[in-house]
Scaffold this motif. Sequence first.
Motif, PDB file in Angstrom:
ATOM      1  N   ASP A 196      21.867  44.285  96.563  1.00  0.00           N
ATOM      2  CA  ASP A 196      20.881  43.263  96.924  1.00  0.00           C
ATOM      3  C   ASP A 196      19.616  43.873  97.513  1.00  0.00           C
ATOM      4  OD1 ASP A 196      22.795  41.540  96.066  1.00  0.00           O
ATOM      5  OD2 ASP A 196      23.273  40.687  98.036  1.00  0.00           O
TER       6      ASP A 196
ATOM      7  N   VAL B 205      20.197  35.736  95.189  1.00  0.00           N
ATOM      8  CA  VAL B 205      19.936  36.803  96.151  1.00  0.00           C
ATOM      9  C   VAL B 205      18.609  36.572  96.865  1.00  0.00           C
ATOM     10  CG1 VAL B 205      19.458  39.280  96.396  1.00  0.00           C
ATOM     11  CG2 VAL B 205      21.329  38.509  94.926  1.00  0.00           C
TER      12      VAL B 205
ATOM     13  N   ASP C  48      21.399  35.156  88.992  1.00  0.00           N
ATOM     14  CA  ASP C  48      21.937  35.952  90.095  1.00  0.00           C
ATOM     15  C   ASP C  48      20.815  36.421  91.017  1.00  0.00           C
ATOM     16  OD1 ASP C  48      24.483  35.659  89.053  1.00  0.00           O
ATOM     17  OD2 ASP C  48      24.366  37.508  87.875  1.00  0.00           O
TER      18      ASP C  48
END
Length: 295
Positions: free
Chosen positions: A171, A278, A274
Motif C-alpha cells: 500500500d 487503498v 483495489d
Amino acid sequence: MLPNVIVSMYILALQLRHCAADLCNWTGSGFAAGVDSRIVLQVRLRCTEGSVRWIYPGQAVRVVLEPNLSSARRTTVCIKPSPSFRGASVFIERAGKLELLVTDSERPEQVFCFRADGPHRPAIYLQASPQRDGAWSRRAMGFRYELLGNRSAAPNLGHSGLQTSCRPCNDTELLMAICNSDFVVRGYIKNVSHHPEHQTSLVEVSASRVYWQRSGVFKQQVAASGSSRSVPSWHGHIHTLLQCYVKPGDGEFLFTGSEHFGEAWLGCAPRYKDFLSVYQTARASLRNSCDFPLD
C-alpha cells in the motif's frame, strides 16, 4: 586492456579541446581536433538527459555530465548507444581510472548503466577505433544518456544490476507511485508479447484515461468517422521484465511506472478497484502522499 591511444591521453593529461554544446545535447565532428590524434574533445552537458552525436569520429570525446540540480541527487547514469554505433568503445571515468563499459560488439539497442556516486562528476569517454586505411570515415555514432535519481524505478537496463521488482506493490509503495511515477494511466491489457532475446515483455494497453505522462508514450486515438464512441481512448505499450511473467488479465488496471529513453517501464499496476480502496482508506486517515483525481 584499454586501447593504447586513450590510455596515453588519459595518463599523460594531454590537451583537451573544449567544444560548444547546448545544455543537453552535443553534435560535433572529429575534424574539430584536426589531425592531432592526441587531442581529446571536451564536452560539458548540464541536463539529466540528452544525446551525444559524433560525426567523422577520429580521436576521443570526453563528456562530463554536470546537471544543474537543486535537490535530488542522481546516483546512476544510463546510456543507450545509437543504432550506428560501430567501431568505437565507451569508457567511464571513476576514481581516476577508466573502465570499459561498451564495445561495438554489443547490441545497439541495449542500455548500459553505472553508479555515479562520489565527489566527482561522471565522465564518459567515447573512443573511435583507428581506421585501417588511416582515412576519415564518413559515419556518425553516439549515445543518449539519462541520469537517474534514487526514486527512479529503473528496470534491468544492462550491466548496472538494477532490477524492477516483480512482486506486487504494498500500500505504501502504491501511494508513492501515483505521486512520483513518470506516467499514471487507467486502462485495460489488450495483449502481452514476450521477447526472450531481450528478456523483456511488452504490454499493450488500451487506456480510458491518462492522468499524466512525462512524454508522449501514450497516444490518443481518434474516433472513426460515424463512431458513437464519446469517451477518449488512448493506446500505448509498457515494457517489463520477462521474469515477471506478465499475462493478459480481465478488468481495469491503474498502470504506473517510469520512462527511459522514450519507453515506458512498468512499476505498480493494481486493479483500479483495489487502488480505490487503498487510496480512500489512506485519505480518510490523512496518510495519502498526494491528492489523486477520483472519478
